[in-house]
Design a protein around this motif. Structure first.
Motif, PDB file in Angstrom:
ATOM      1  N   GLN A 229       4.165   9.178   0.605  1.00 39.21           N
ATOM      2  CA  GLN A 229       3.863   9.345  -0.816  1.00 39.21           C
ATOM      3  C   GLN A 229       4.108   8.045  -1.584  1.00 39.21           C
ATOM      4  N   ALA A 230       5.164   7.328  -1.215  1.00 38.25           N
ATOM      5  CA  ALA A 230       5.488   6.086  -1.920  1.00 38.25           C
ATOM      6  C   ALA A 230       4.462   4.990  -1.643  1.00 38.25           C
ATOM      7  N   ARG A 231       3.821   5.038  -0.476  1.00 32.45           N
ATOM      8  CA  ARG A 231       2.828   4.022  -0.108  1.00 32.45           C
ATOM      9  C   ARG A 231       1.400   4.502  -0.379  1.00 32.45           C
ATOM     10  N   ASN A 232       1.267   5.570  -1.127  1.00 37.40           N
ATOM     11  CA  ASN A 232      -0.030   6.151  -1.439  1.00 37.40           C
ATOM     12  C   ASN A 232      -0.673   5.373  -2.593  1.00 37.40           C
ATOM     13  N   PRO A 233      -1.824   4.738  -2.386  1.00 40.16           N
ATOM     14  CA  PRO A 233      -2.416   3.943  -3.466  1.00 40.16           C
ATOM     15  C   PRO A 233      -2.783   4.753  -4.703  1.00 40.16           C
ATOM     16  N   SER A 234      -2.949   6.070  -4.563  1.00 35.64           N
ATOM     17  CA  SER A 234      -3.343   6.868  -5.723  1.00 35.64           C
ATOM     18  C   SER A 234      -2.232   7.021  -6.752  1.00 35.64           C
ATOM     19  N   ILE A 235      -0.990   6.643  -6.397  1.00 33.35           N
ATOM     20  CA  ILE A 235       0.106   6.760  -7.364  1.00 33.35           C
ATOM     21  C   ILE A 235       0.137   5.575  -8.331  1.00 33.35           C
ATOM     22  N   ALA A 236      -0.666   4.546  -8.059  1.00 31.98           N
ATOM     23  CA  ALA A 236      -0.694   3.381  -8.964  1.00 31.98           C
ATOM     24  C   ALA A 236      -1.145   3.827 -10.346  1.00 31.98           C
ATOM     25  N   PRO A 237      -0.529   3.336 -11.397  1.00 28.13           N
ATOM     26  CA  PRO A 237      -0.919   3.746 -12.754  1.00 28.13           C
ATOM     27  C   PRO A 237      -2.336   3.306 -13.088  1.00 28.13           C
ATOM     28  N   GLN A 238      -2.926   3.994 -14.038  1.00 32.69           N
ATOM     29  CA  GLN A 238      -4.293   3.663 -14.448  1.00 32.69           C
ATOM     30  C   GLN A 238      -4.424   2.197 -14.853  1.00 32.69           C
ATOM     31  N   SER A 239      -3.377   1.665 -15.453  1.00 33.40           N
ATOM     32  CA  SER A 239      -3.419   0.271 -15.906  1.00 33.40           C
ATOM     33  C   SER A 239      -3.633  -0.712 -14.755  1.00 33.40           C
ATOM     34  N   SER A 240      -3.335  -0.287 -13.523  1.00 32.93           N
ATOM     35  CA  SER A 240      -3.532  -1.160 -12.361  1.00 32.93           C
ATOM     36  C   SER A 240      -4.996  -1.534 -12.187  1.00 32.93           C
ATOM     37  N   TRP A 241      -5.887  -0.696 -12.732  1.00 31.06           N
ATOM     38  CA  TRP A 241      -7.320  -0.887 -12.538  1.00 31.06           C
ATOM     39  C   TRP A 241      -8.000  -1.519 -13.754  1.00 31.06           C
ATOM     40  N   THR A 242      -7.219  -1.998 -14.699  1.00 31.73           N
ATOM     41  CA  THR A 242      -7.790  -2.621 -15.890  1.00 31.73           C
ATOM     42  C   THR A 242      -8.640  -3.834 -15.504  1.00 31.73           C
ATOM     43  N   GLY A 243      -9.896  -3.812 -15.919  1.00 35.62           N
ATOM     44  CA  GLY A 243     -10.790  -4.927 -15.636  1.00 35.62           C
ATOM     45  C   GLY A 243     -11.335  -4.960 -14.223  1.00 35.62           C
ATOM     46  N   ALA A 244     -11.050  -3.944 -13.427  1.00 39.71           N
ATOM     47  CA  ALA A 244     -11.468  -3.929 -12.023  1.00 39.71           C
ATOM     48  C   ALA A 244     -12.962  -3.660 -11.885  1.00 39.71           C
ATOM     49  N   ASN A 245     -13.509  -4.068 -10.754  1.00 40.24           N
ATOM     50  CA  ASN A 245     -14.872  -3.731 -10.364  1.00 40.24           C
ATOM     51  C   ASN A 245     -14.813  -2.861  -9.117  1.00 40.24           C
ATOM     52  N   ILE A 246     -15.339  -1.656  -9.213  1.00 38.60           N
ATOM     53  CA  ILE A 246     -15.242  -0.681  -8.135  1.00 38.60           C
ATOM     54  C   ILE A 246     -16.598  -0.025  -7.926  1.00 38.60           C
ATOM     55  N   ARG A 247     -17.008   0.092  -6.690  1.00 40.61           N
ATOM     56  CA  ARG A 247     -18.196   0.869  -6.353  1.00 40.61           C
ATOM     57  C   ARG A 247     -17.847   1.742  -5.161  1.00 40.61           C
ATOM     58  N   VAL A 248     -18.041   3.045  -5.317  1.00 38.19           N
ATOM     59  CA  VAL A 248     -17.749   3.975  -4.234  1.00 38.19           C
ATOM     60  C   VAL A 248     -19.047   4.600  -3.748  1.00 38.19           C
ATOM     61  N   VAL A 249     -19.108   4.788  -2.445  1.00 40.24           N
ATOM     62  CA  VAL A 249     -20.234   5.460  -1.802  1.00 40.24           C
ATOM     63  C   VAL A 249     -19.689   6.731  -1.181  1.00 40.24           C
ATOM     64  N   VAL A 250     -20.218   7.879  -1.606  1.00 39.71           N
ATOM     65  CA  VAL A 250     -19.696   9.164  -1.147  1.00 39.71           C
ATOM     66  C   VAL A 250     -20.833  10.060  -0.673  1.00 39.71           C
ATOM     67  N   SER A 251     -20.480  10.969   0.235  1.00 40.02           N
ATOM     68  CA  SER A 251     -21.470  11.899   0.774  1.00 40.02           C
ATOM     69  C   SER A 251     -21.319  13.267   0.127  1.00 40.02           C
ATOM     70  N   VAL A 252     -22.446  13.774  -0.379  1.00 44.70           N
ATOM     71  CA  VAL A 252     -22.456  15.054  -1.091  1.00 44.70           C
ATOM     72  C   VAL A 252     -23.378  16.036  -0.353  1.00 44.70           C
ATOM     73  N   GLU A 253     -23.543  17.222  -0.930  1.00 45.47           N
ATOM     74  CA  GLU A 253     -24.402  18.236  -0.319  1.00 45.47           C
ATOM     75  C   GLU A 253     -25.835  17.699  -0.159  1.00 45.47           C
ATOM     76  N   PRO A 254     -26.542  18.106   0.889  1.00 44.31           N
ATOM     77  CA  PRO A 254     -26.224  19.230   1.782  1.00 44.31           C
ATOM     78  C   PRO A 254     -25.354  18.886   2.980  1.00 44.31           C
ATOM     79  N   ASN A 255     -24.924  17.638   3.085  1.00 44.75           N
ATOM     80  CA  ASN A 255     -24.061  17.260   4.209  1.00 44.75           C
ATOM     81  C   ASN A 255     -22.856  16.510   3.666  1.00 44.75           C
ATOM     82  N   ARG A 256     -22.042  17.218   2.930  1.00 44.28           N
ATOM     83  CA  ARG A 256     -20.879  16.643   2.254  1.00 44.28           C
ATOM     84  C   ARG A 256     -19.863  16.137   3.269  1.00 44.28           C
TER      85      ARG A 256
END
Length: 308
Positions: A229-256
């Protein structure tokens, strides 16, 4: 986590910067390197990369599939951890650039830096076609975000910043490699990160552990759930992403994607970072946990857009 970086992507299967010596060969600083160890220059392929410290072997004078650009595929040991580095060759007589972007590839757990010879190769060659450098470290293989992986990431940056004129850094991750990439970006473990591109990638390590990652994630942390839990990147505060550039590619239905559910990972990251990020964009596909062919060109386009 299921290892997926053996699937070909496309038609083919914080330390201070050091000074660089004027007149160095190719993209590499002169210093302790010897151009003689790399062999002669070839008129058709450019100037080979000098022998790198800790070099274990190389596939020299490779050519990218799309741009037909010559490069060297080099394996090195960085503090006992293996890494693979793709370095574009420069034509003889071409001045060494003052800076070069570097793309860091993060493989799925229980894989190695040789993922850059497999599922990442097509993407890494797009990086070479742009004249940039690509690197993929072992980071211990399946060690996720534990202390060994973090130490080797720091060693990797020390190595690259010493021997290459790194101007900017980009992160490219697939599957479980997303945990490390997200952790590196959120904590600024390496400087000058301009953006991250995540394909079916883990963001919430704890949810991944609870869903189906226990056999892989548990041993990496000695089954210490508080440490996970302590090494989980999702616990970083929102401010950690200030000014960041992020692009996510995710799979959705019909083959999620059921291995890395988008709502727990890519979409959750975008929801958190979006309000403060410079860019937090999403592309969808329906190939489950398999990465689409188009991520190679799309990721490079994003990196170029962010490299300002």
């Amino acid at each position: 986590m299921q290892r997926d970086d053996s699937t070909p992507d496309g038609p083919r299967a914080a330390l201070s910067r050091r000074g660089f010596v004027t007149g160095a060969t190719g993209l590499v600083a002169a210093g302790a390197l010897t151009a003689a160890g790399a062999g002669p220059a070839h008129a058709l392929t450019g100037v080979p990369t000098p022998t790198l410290p800790g070099e274990l072997g190389r596939m020299a004078n490779q050519t990218t599939a799309v741009g037909k650009r010559p490069y060297d595929n080099i394996q090195v040991s960085i503090g006992g951890d293996r890494a693979r580095i793709f370095v574009p060759q420069l034509p003889a007589g071409t001045p060494r650039p003052s800076s070069v972007p570097v793309v860091w590839f993060y493989h799925a757990p229980n894989s190695t830096s040789d993922a850059m010879n497999a599922g990442f190769k097509w993407n890494a060659e797009y990086v070479i076609d742009a004249g940039w450098v690509a690197i993929c470290q072992d980071l211990g293989g399946g060690t996720w975000t534990n202390s060994y992986a973090q130490d080797k990431q720091a060693a990797g940056w020390a190595y690259m910043s010493k021997y290459f004129p790194v101007g900017s850094n980009f992160l490219r991750a697939t599957s479980g490699g997303g945990a490390m990439a997200n952790g590196v970006y959120a904590t600024k473990a390496i400087p000058r990160i301009k953006g991250t591109y995540l394909v079916n990638a883990v963001y919430d390590l704890w949810k991944c552990y609870l869903l189906n990652g226990a056999p892989s994630i548990g041993p990496a942390f000695d089954y210490d759930e508080a440490l996970i839990q302590a090494r989980n990147p999702s616990i970083a505060p929102q401010s950690s992403w200030t000014g960041a550039n992020i692009r996510v590619v995710v799979s959705v239905e019909p083959n999620r994607d059921t291995l890395v559910p988008p709502e727990d990972h890519g979409l959750a990251l975008v929801a958190k970072a979006g309000p403060v990020a410079k860019e937090a964009s999403v592309r969808e596909h329906s190939l489950g946990h398999t990465q689409p062919d188009w991520v190679s060109s799309d990721s490079l386009a994003a990196f170029k857009r962010w490299n300002t």
